[in-house]
Design a protein around this motif. Structure first.
Motif, mmCIF file in Angstrom:
data_model
loop_
_atom_site.group_PDB
_atom_site.id
_atom_site.type_symbol
_atom_site.label_atom_id
_atom_site.label_comp_id
_atom_site.label_asym_id
_atom_site.label_seq_id
_atom_site.Cartn_x
_atom_site.Cartn_y
_atom_site.Cartn_z
ATOM 1 N N PRO A 1 41.824 35.692 40.201
ATOM 2 C CA PRO A 1 40.819 36.370 41.030
ATOM 3 C C PRO A 1 40.874 37.886 40.917
ATOM 4 O O PRO A 1 39.836 38.556 40.999
ATOM 5 C CB PRO A 1 41.140 35.898 42.453
ATOM 6 C CG PRO A 1 42.530 35.388 42.401
ATOM 7 C CD PRO A 1 42.727 34.870 41.018
ATOM 8 N N VAL A 2 42.071 38.447 40.724
ATOM 9 C CA VAL A 2 42.174 39.898 40.570
ATOM 10 C C VAL A 2 41.466 40.342 39.294
ATOM 11 O O VAL A 2 40.711 41.322 39.296
ATOM 12 C CB VAL A 2 43.650 40.337 40.561
ATOM 13 C CG1 VAL A 2 43.764 41.825 40.271
ATOM 14 C CG2 VAL A 2 44.309 40.012 41.895
ATOM 15 N N ALA A 3 41.697 39.642 38.194
ATOM 16 C CA ALA A 3 41.046 39.998 36.936
ATOM 17 C C ALA A 3 39.528 39.862 37.050
ATOM 18 O O ALA A 3 38.774 40.709 36.548
ATOM 19 C CB ALA A 3 41.570 39.115 35.802
ATOM 20 N N GLY A 4 39.066 38.790 37.704
ATOM 21 C CA GLY A 4 37.632 38.627 37.899
ATOM 22 C C GLY A 4 37.028 39.766 38.687
ATOM 23 O O GLY A 4 35.938 40.262 38.370
ATOM 24 N N ARG A 5 37.728 40.214 39.724
ATOM 25 C CA ARG A 5 37.209 41.312 40.531
ATOM 26 C C ARG A 5 37.231 42.623 39.754
ATOM 27 O O ARG A 5 36.315 43.451 39.872
ATOM 28 C CB ARG A 5 38.040 41.432 41.803
ATOM 29 C CG ARG A 5 37.518 42.465 42.790
ATOM 30 C CD ARG A 5 36.123 42.118 43.266
ATOM 31 N NE ARG A 5 36.116 40.889 44.039
ATOM 32 C CZ ARG A 5 35.015 40.333 44.524
ATOM 33 N NH1 ARG A 5 33.847 40.885 44.289
ATOM 34 N NH2 ARG A 5 35.086 39.206 45.221
ATOM 35 N N LEU A 6 38.267 42.851 38.946
ATOM 36 C CA LEU A 6 38.320 44.068 38.139
ATOM 37 C C LEU A 6 37.142 44.137 37.176
ATOM 38 O O LEU A 6 36.520 45.194 37.005
ATOM 39 C CB LEU A 6 39.639 44.123 37.362
ATOM 40 C CG LEU A 6 40.907 44.377 38.185
ATOM 41 C CD1 LEU A 6 42.137 44.267 37.299
ATOM 42 C CD2 LEU A 6 40.857 45.734 38.863
#
Length: 304
Positions: A88-93
């Motif tokens: 989820p962090v990579a998706g948000r970035l």
């Protein structure tokens, strides 16, 4: 997970097939291991969406992918979470404008080289510090290579982040944080359950004598533990202890198990498919598996 727990209580006094109890135990263990880190990852992704200005992200990483990808890979050291937290962090970035190559390098390195994982590896392989260094070097190299490969060969239509659009979370920052957290956690949690179900089924069905039958074969002795890491879906904080218990395997084979596991496993493929799309998940996972096995083999030959 709650349904399985309740059912096990209801039928606890009855004698059923042993594989049913084993399946339920593995499924619950995978979900219980992963959920706290998944929550950590979604909290971080929501914080990025609500509180981190886009201009800051643009300044934090160089525009040149050749420089941005290694920096993003090294940044994985600061997030002590498993692979479930990094998706989820990579998706948000990516949704906030970070280059996909850099975000994907962070996605792979974060669960593999963070301090918790490295300390756990040192404890599991007490007296063999070279195993910690080998894991660090092979995992970071795999993440950076995959980021550069995506920058060179990746196509935008393969990567479709299914995250909230910026206009969907307008308003006060805490309202935006809550909306993003609800969306990311519920969306990723469903795919975690799918991955847990699959991993538990494969864990029970996998022949127990598989490893001993390939120990003396040069190529298969590394490939089979790597495939085992994909199927077992052990959390990255615990996989070093599993690898240390794989009696009879060479140090390089154990290294391959630890390098591949945090980057490619059943639950991670499900999470990536839910976040970025199936077209991305299958291509990226297959390429990551090949690169991780290659890097583990090279570093194992060099250091171990």
């Amino acid at each position: 997970m709650i349904a399985v727990l309740v059912a096990s209580r209801v039928v606890g006094g009855r004698h059923g097939p042993p594989w049913v109890q084993a399946w339920a135990t593995v499924f619950i263990a995978i979900c219980v291991q992963a959920l706290p880190f998944l929550l950590l990852g979604t909290v971080l992704s929501a914080a990025v969406a609500a509180f981190v200005p886009t201009a800051f992200l643009e300044r934090a990483l160089p525009r040149n992918p050749v420089l941005a990808v290694p920096i993003a890979g090294v940044a994985g050291v600061v997030l002590p979470g498993c692979e479930c937290a990094s998706v989820p962090v990579a998706g948000r970035l990516i949704a906030r404008g970070v280059a996909p190559a850099a975000a994907l390098a962070f996605l792979l390195s974060s669960p593999a080289i963070n301090p918790v994982v490295l300390v756990a590896t040192g404890v599991a392989f007490r007296g063999h510090p070279e195993m910690v260094w080998a894991r660090l070097i092979a995992s970071l190299a795999s993440a950076v290579v995959m980021g550069l490969l995506w920058d060179r060969f990746g196509k935008p239509e393969w990567l479709r982040p299914k995250v909230l659009q910026e206009q969907a979370v307008r308003g006060k920052r805490w309202v935006a944080f809550r909306h993003s957290l609800e969306h990311d956690f519920l969306h990723a949690g469903g795919f975690l359950v799918i991955g847990g179900l699959t991993a538990a089924t494969l864990n029970v069905a996998l022949p127990r004598g598989l490893l001993s039958s390939v120990t003396g074969l040069p190529v298969l002795s590394v490939l089979v533990p790597a495939l085992l890491a994909v199927l077992l879906a052990v959390c990255s904080e615990a996989d070093a202890f599993v690898a240390a218990g794989l009696a009879g395997l060479s140090p390089t084979a154990r290294l391959a198990f630890m390098v591949v596991g945090p980057m490619v496993d059943i639950k991670l493929i499900a999470l990536q498919a839910g976040t970025f799309g199936r077209a991305f998940a299958w291509r990226f996972s297959a390429a990551t598996f090949a690169v991780a096995v290659l890097m583990a083999s090279l570093v194992g030959w060099w250091l171990l």
